[in-house]
Design a protein around this motif. Sequence first.
Motif, short mmCIF file in Angstrom:
data_model
loop_
_atom_site.label_atom_id
_atom_site.label_comp_id
_atom_site.label_asym_id
_atom_site.label_seq_id
_atom_site.Cartn_x
_atom_site.Cartn_y
_atom_site.Cartn_z
N HIS A 75 0.85 -1.19 0.00
CA HIS A 75 0.00 0.00 0.00
C HIS A 75 0.89 1.24 0.00
CE1 HIS A 75 0.06 -0.71 4.61
NE2 HIS A 75 1.10 0.02 4.25
N THR A 76 0.25 2.41 -0.17
CA THR A 76 0.99 3.66 -0.30
C THR A 76 0.49 4.67 0.72
OG1 THR A 76 1.21 3.28 -2.68
CG2 THR A 76 1.66 5.50 -1.89
N HIS A 77 1.40 5.25 1.48
CA HIS A 77 1.07 6.36 2.37
C HIS A 77 2.38 6.95 2.89
CE1 HIS A 77 2.08 4.17 6.12
NE2 HIS A 77 1.61 3.11 5.48
N ALA A 78 2.31 8.16 3.43
CA ALA A 78 3.49 8.79 4.03
C ALA A 78 3.87 8.03 5.29
CB ALA A 78 3.21 10.25 4.34
N HIS A 79 5.15 7.75 5.48
CA HIS A 79 5.60 7.03 6.66
C HIS A 79 7.00 7.48 7.05
CE1 HIS A 79 6.75 4.71 3.08
NE2 HIS A 79 7.85 4.39 3.74
N VAL A 80 7.37 7.20 8.29
CA VAL A 80 8.65 7.63 8.84
C VAL A 80 9.51 6.41 9.15
CG1 VAL A 80 9.80 8.79 10.77
CG2 VAL A 80 7.67 9.72 9.84
N HIS A 81 10.80 6.49 8.77
CA HIS A 81 11.79 5.49 9.14
C HIS A 81 12.63 6.06 10.28
CE1 HIS A 81 11.18 2.97 5.51
NE2 HIS A 81 10.91 4.13 4.94
N LEU A 82 12.64 5.37 11.42
CA LEU A 82 13.46 5.80 12.55
C LEU A 82 14.90 5.33 12.37
CD1 LEU A 82 10.97 5.05 15.47
CD2 LEU A 82 11.44 7.25 14.35
N PRO A 83 15.87 6.01 12.99
CA PRO A 83 17.27 5.62 12.85
C PRO A 83 17.50 4.18 13.34
CG PRO A 83 17.10 7.81 13.81
CD PRO A 83 15.72 7.24 13.80
N ILE A 84 18.31 3.44 12.58
CA ILE A 84 18.63 2.06 12.96
C ILE A 84 19.97 1.68 12.34
CG2 ILE A 84 17.34 1.13 11.00
CD1 ILE A 84 16.72 -1.33 12.67
N THR A 85 20.74 0.89 13.05
CA THR A 85 22.00 0.36 12.54
C THR A 85 21.92 -1.16 12.53
OG1 THR A 85 23.28 2.22 13.41
CG2 THR A 85 24.50 0.22 12.87
N HIS A 86 22.17 -1.77 11.39
CA HIS A 86 22.14 -3.23 11.30
C HIS A 86 22.94 -3.68 10.08
CE1 HIS A 86 18.13 -3.00 8.76
NE2 HIS A 86 19.10 -2.30 8.25
N SER A 87 23.00 -4.99 9.89
CA SER A 87 23.76 -5.56 8.77
C SER A 87 22.93 -6.62 8.08
CB SER A 87 25.06 -6.18 9.29
OG SER A 87 25.77 -6.81 8.23
N HIS A 88 22.86 -6.53 6.77
CA HIS A 88 22.17 -7.53 5.97
C HIS A 88 22.53 -7.31 4.50
CE1 HIS A 88 19.13 -4.68 4.35
NE2 HIS A 88 19.32 -4.07 5.50
N ALA A 89 22.29 -8.29 3.66
CA ALA A 89 22.53 -8.13 2.23
C ALA A 89 21.56 -7.09 1.69
CB ALA A 89 22.36 -9.46 1.52
N HIS A 90 22.06 -6.15 0.90
CA HIS A 90 21.19 -5.10 0.39
C HIS A 90 21.73 -4.51 -0.90
CE1 HIS A 90 24.31 -3.02 2.72
NE2 HIS A 90 24.13 -2.00 1.91
N PHE A 91 20.87 -3.78 -1.56
CA PHE A 91 21.23 -3.03 -2.76
C PHE A 91 21.10 -1.54 -2.44
CE2 PHE A 91 19.45 -7.04 -4.50
CZ PHE A 91 20.57 -7.47 -5.21
N PRO A 92 21.64 -0.67 -3.28
CA PRO A 92 21.45 0.78 -3.06
C PRO A 92 20.07 1.23 -3.50
CG PRO A 92 22.85 0.40 -4.96
CD PRO A 92 22.63 -0.95 -4.33
N ASP A 93 19.04 0.72 -2.82
CA ASP A 93 17.66 1.06 -3.15
C ASP A 93 17.28 2.38 -2.47
OD1 ASP A 93 17.24 0.42 -0.48
OD2 ASP A 93 16.56 -1.61 -0.93
N VAL A 94 15.99 2.68 -2.44
CA VAL A 94 15.56 3.97 -1.87
C VAL A 94 15.84 4.08 -0.38
CG1 VAL A 94 13.78 4.41 -3.60
CG2 VAL A 94 13.21 3.08 -1.56
N HIS A 95 16.14 2.95 0.29
CA HIS A 95 16.43 2.98 1.72
C HIS A 95 17.91 2.76 2.03
CE1 HIS A 95 12.13 1.64 1.48
NE2 HIS A 95 12.02 2.69 2.27
N HIS A 96 18.72 2.53 1.00
CA HIS A 96 20.14 2.22 1.24
C HIS A 96 21.02 3.05 0.32
CE1 HIS A 96 18.10 -1.45 2.77
NE2 HIS A 96 19.05 -1.39 3.68
N ARG A 97 20.88 4.35 0.39
CA ARG A 97 21.71 5.25 -0.43
C ARG A 97 22.71 5.95 0.49
NH1 ARG A 97 16.85 7.54 -4.41
NH2 ARG A 97 16.57 5.55 -5.50
N HIS A 98 23.47 5.11 1.18
CA HIS A 98 24.42 5.60 2.16
C HIS A 98 25.84 5.57 1.60
CE1 HIS A 98 23.59 1.23 2.95
NE2 HIS A 98 24.89 1.18 2.63
N PRO A 99 26.75 6.39 2.15
CA PRO A 99 28.15 6.37 1.69
C PRO A 99 28.87 5.12 2.19
CG PRO A 99 27.88 7.86 3.54
CD PRO A 99 26.49 7.42 3.16
N HIS A 100 29.97 4.79 1.53
CA HIS A 100 30.78 3.64 1.91
C HIS A 100 32.22 4.10 2.23
CE1 HIS A 100 27.40 1.78 -0.19
NE2 HIS A 100 27.71 0.66 0.41
#
Length: 352
Positions: free
Chosen positions: A327-352
Motif C-alpha cells: 500500500h501507499t502512504h506517508a511514513h517515517v523510518h526511525l534511525p537504525i543500525t544493522h547488517s544484511h545483504a542489500h542493494f542501493p535502493d531507496v532505503h540504502h543510499r548511504h556512503p561507503h
Amino acid sequence: MNARLGAISTALAAAALFGAATPLAKALLGAMSPFMVAGLFYLGSGIGLGIAIIVRNLWASNTREVTQRISKGEVPWLLGAIAAGGVAGPALLMLGLSTTPAATSSLLLNLEGVLTAVIAWVVFRENVDTQIFLGMVAIVAGGVLLSWQRGSHGVSTGAMLIMGACLCWAIDNNLTRKVSANDAMVIASLKGLIAGPVNLLVALAADAKFPALVTIAGAMTTGFAGYGVSLVLFVVALRNLGTARTGAYFSVAPLFGVALSLILWPELPHPSFWIATGLMAIGVWLHVRERHEHVHLHERLEHTHRHRHDEHHQHEHDFPYSGVEPHTHAHVHLPITHSHAHFPDVHHRHPH
C-alpha cells in the motif's frame, strides 16, 4: 530472498520487453523515418499507460491509498530524464538502426548498462563492487569488438549513434533514480506523452508522412510494451536495486533482441559476433552474482512510496488499516543500525 528475486525478475522482464522492441523498430524503419518511429513508440507508451492509470485509479477509488505527487524539487530531474532518454536517446537509436545490422545493434545496447553504472559510480557515488567493474570491462570489450568495422580504421557511424543513444539512456536512468520512489506508471506515461509529440514534430518538420493506420497501430502497440511497460518495470527495479545493479540486469535486453532479430532476418553471424556475445555474457554473469553486505546506518527518513511491512517498514498507521499490502502512504523510518545483504535502493543510499 523472495523480495530480492522479485526485484531481479522485474528488471529482467523490463529487459525482455525492451530488447524485443529493437528488432521490431528495425522492421518499421522501412516504412517510416527514425523520428516518426520514435514518436509513435513513445506516444503509444504514454497513451497506453495513461489509460491504464485511469483504469487503475477507478478500480482503487474506494481504498485509502494515497495518490503520489511528484514534488517541485523532483521536476527538474524528471524533465532532464525525459529530454535525455525520451527525446535524444530514441532519435539516435533509430538513426543508428537504419545503417546497422539488427543483431549487432541489439548487442551494442549492452553498453547502456555499463554507462549507467559508470555514471552512478562516478557522478552519483553509488557503490559499485569489483565484480560490477569487471563485468563492465567485459561488456565494453564486447561492444568495441562489435562496433569496429573490418577493413576500416574506425567505428561505424551507425554504431556511434547507437552508443550515443546508450549514453543518453544512461543519463536518463541516473536522473530517473532521483524520482523512482514515485508512481512508476505516472513517470513512464509522462515521458511518453512529452517525448512522443516532440519526436513526431521533428519528423513532420523534416517532411516525413504518417504511414497507414495499421502501421501506426503496430508501432504504438510495440511502443506501449517495449517502451511503456518496460519502463514501468525498470523504474520499479530502480527503486529496489539501485541504478548500477538495475542497469546490469537490464544489460540482458540485447540477448532477447538478438534472438528475435535472427528469427526475423536469418543469417550466419560473423565469428566476432560470437566472441562479443561470450564477453557480454561473462559481464552479465558477473553482475548477476554480485553480493553486497555490511553494517550500515539508516538515518531518520520520511517519504511516500508503495511498500510492504518488511524489516524497514515497521510503523503505525494514523488511519484505519485493512491489512492489505502493498500500500501507499506517508511514513517515517526511525534511525537504525544493522547488517544484511542489500542493494542501493531507496532505503540504502548511504556512503561507503
